[in-house]
Design a protein around this motif. Structure first.
Motif, PDB file in Angstrom:
ATOM      1  N   UNK A  90       0.904  -1.209   0.173  1.00  0.00           N
ATOM      2  CA  UNK A  90      -0.338  -0.026   0.463  1.00  0.00           C
ATOM      3  C   UNK A  90       0.958   1.242   0.400  1.00  0.00           C
ATOM      4  N   UNK A  91       0.957   2.115  -0.865  1.00  0.00           N
ATOM      5  CA  UNK A  91       1.604   3.634  -0.915  1.00  0.00           C
ATOM      6  C   UNK A  91       0.718   5.120  -0.619  1.00  0.00           C
ATOM      7  N   UNK A  92       0.960   5.922   0.292  1.00  0.00           N
ATOM      8  CA  UNK A  92      -0.118   7.358   0.351  1.00  0.00           C
ATOM      9  C   UNK A  92       0.143   7.778  -1.526  1.00  0.00           C
ATOM     10  N   UNK A  93      -1.537   8.213  -1.673  1.00  0.00           N
ATOM     11  CA  UNK A  93      -1.396   8.632  -3.201  1.00  0.00           C
ATOM     12  C   UNK A  93      -1.370  10.436  -2.780  1.00  0.00           C
ATOM     13  N   UNK A 105      -5.462   9.802   1.647  1.00  0.00           N
ATOM     14  CA  UNK A 105      -5.403   8.635   0.207  1.00  0.00           C
ATOM     15  C   UNK A 105      -4.427   7.698  -0.252  1.00  0.00           C
ATOM     16  N   UNK A 106      -4.932   6.616  -0.224  1.00  0.00           N
ATOM     17  CA  UNK A 106      -3.861   5.593  -0.129  1.00  0.00           C
ATOM     18  C   UNK A 106      -4.534   4.588  -0.960  1.00  0.00           C
ATOM     19  N   UNK A 107      -3.362   3.680  -1.693  1.00  0.00           N
ATOM     20  CA  UNK A 107      -3.920   2.941  -2.879  1.00  0.00           C
ATOM     21  C   UNK A 107      -4.859   2.013  -2.390  1.00  0.00           C
ATOM     22  N   UNK A 108      -4.827   1.338  -3.507  1.00  0.00           N
ATOM     23  CA  UNK A 108      -5.681  -0.149  -3.978  1.00  0.00           C
ATOM     24  C   UNK A 108      -5.911  -0.591  -2.898  1.00  0.00           C
ATOM     25  N   UNK A 136      -7.366  17.069  14.225  1.00  0.00           N
ATOM     26  CA  UNK A 136      -7.958  16.837  15.103  1.00  0.00           C
ATOM     27  C   UNK A 136      -9.010  15.208  14.734  1.00  0.00           C
ATOM     28  N   UNK A 137      -8.705  14.622  13.712  1.00  0.00           N
ATOM     29  CA  UNK A 137      -9.767  13.690  13.204  1.00  0.00           C
ATOM     30  C   UNK A 137      -8.910  13.733  11.465  1.00  0.00           C
ATOM     31  N   UNK A 138      -9.571  12.195  11.236  1.00  0.00           N
ATOM     32  CA  UNK A 138      -8.392  11.923   9.983  1.00  0.00           C
ATOM     33  C   UNK A 138      -9.699  11.318   8.864  1.00  0.00           C
ATOM     34  N   UNK A 139      -9.449  11.468   7.528  1.00  0.00           N
ATOM     35  CA  UNK A 139     -10.100  10.474   6.980  1.00  0.00           C
ATOM     36  C   UNK A 139      -9.507   9.819   6.319  1.00  0.00           C
ATOM     37  N   UNK A 140     -10.517   8.347   6.434  1.00  0.00           N
ATOM     38  CA  UNK A 140      -8.767   7.677   5.139  1.00  0.00           C
ATOM     39  C   UNK A 140     -10.057   7.166   3.945  1.00  0.00           C
ATOM     40  N   UNK A 141      -9.040   6.772   2.832  1.00  0.00           N
ATOM     41  CA  UNK A 141      -9.746   7.116   1.138  1.00  0.00           C
ATOM     42  C   UNK A 141      -9.059   5.973   0.221  1.00  0.00           C
ATOM     43  N   UNK A 142      -8.933   4.966  -0.616  1.00  0.00           N
ATOM     44  CA  UNK A 142      -8.205   3.858  -1.093  1.00  0.00           C
ATOM     45  C   UNK A 142      -8.390   4.551  -2.917  1.00  0.00           C
TER      46      UNK A 142
END
Length: 302
Positions: A90-93, A105-108, A136-142
């Protein structure tokens, strides 16, 4: 920059019950969260905190710090004592900080995770990044999209902190507004427990987004609707919304109005709030979908 001297005692109680970080006096580092291998955890909690040295310029900003933290989480700790919470490869996009929210946003390959493993990854990212000043907050997507069936899209540190009644600062009575069988807003009284680091307005909105406890009521705010943060300053409550929540609003104007009223009526149950301002990407909103925001801007009289 929230760097810590490792000689300070650290005791963090997590929902995943992470163990306190081991420290070496006199060193500096960043507190990051990794996973114990399953065989080492032996069925107990796998999240563990660990002090890591990160190579950064002296004047590194919050964005540079956050990128370096995520890269170390992807690679795993320097000494190999624990596992990365994310799958190999997994990579950081991309990474942005908007309204004190780190949008990662991370890789697929992130989509390989589901269930508990996905939750552990979200928690490790959230706990590590909210250690940094200004986050204060985090969102995570692929690849720009939510992953699997994540029940939440915005994570706060307190989402994963273990709480017990000994840590309760105070309890407060509030009124939350949901839909009744006739399609009108109805009150559900709720007693909220506030813990250190939490505010009443933040906790109220968190509970509102979870939906009603009364089975006779239903939520008006969509399940995928998220809030970045809630802040009260001199009687003005600032509610920051991610752009995605605005883009995915129901098309019907009456539903948009009901969402606004549900949010506003609930927040105005806090006596200290006199005005509400909605923000997106740091800019104050004039319209919520098709609805003028000024309809809920001031506390109703009487």
């Amino acid at each position: 920059m929230r760097k810590w001297m490792l000689c300070l005692p650290v005791v963090l109680l997590l929902a995943a019950c992470a163990a306190p970080a081991e420290s070496e006096p006199g060193e500096e580092g960043y507190l990051l969260y990794f996973l114990l291998p399953e065989e080492a955890a032996r069925g107990s909690n796998r999240i563990r905190s660990k002090w890591e040295h990160l190579t950064l310029p002296d004047e590194a900003n919050a964005l540079e710090e956050a990128r370096t933290v995520v890269e170390r989480l992807l690679a795993g700790p320097e000494d190999g004592s624990m596992d990365s919470p994310l799958p190999a490869g997994v990579e950081l996009l991309g990474l942005e900080i908007r309204d004190q929210t780190a949008c990662v946003d991370l890789s697929g390959g992130l989509r390989e995770l589901s269930g508990v493993e996905l939750t552990l990854a979200d928690y490790c990212l959230t706990l590590s990044l909210t250690e940094l000043d200004g986050i204060r907050a985090v969102t995570v997507t692929a690849q720009g999209r939510p992953v699997g069936q994540q029940p939440k899209q915005v994570f706060y540190e307190w989402d994963v902190l273990l709480s017990d009644m000994e840590n309760v600062i105070q309890t407060m009575e509030v009124r939350l507004y949901f839909l009744n069988a006739e399609g009108a807003l109805a009150v559900e009284a709720r007693t909220l427990s506030l813990y250190e680091g939490q505010t009443l307005a933040e906790t109220l909105v968190e509970e509102l987004l979870k939906g009603p406890e009364d089975r006779e009521l239903s939520r008006v705010i969509p399940e995928d609707f998220a809030v970045n943060y809630v802040r009260v300053d001199n009687g003005v409550c600032y509610v920051s919304l991610p752009a995605l929540s605005l883009e995915t609003l129901p098309e019907e104007e009456w539903v948009q109005r009901m969402i606004l009223w549900s949010l506003a009526d609930s927040l105005y149950s806090i006596d200290s709030i006199e005005e509400i301002r909605l923000l997106a990407d740091g800019e104050e909103l004039e319209r919520f979908g098709q609805v003028p925001v000024d309809m809920i801007a001031a506390r109703p009289q009487g």
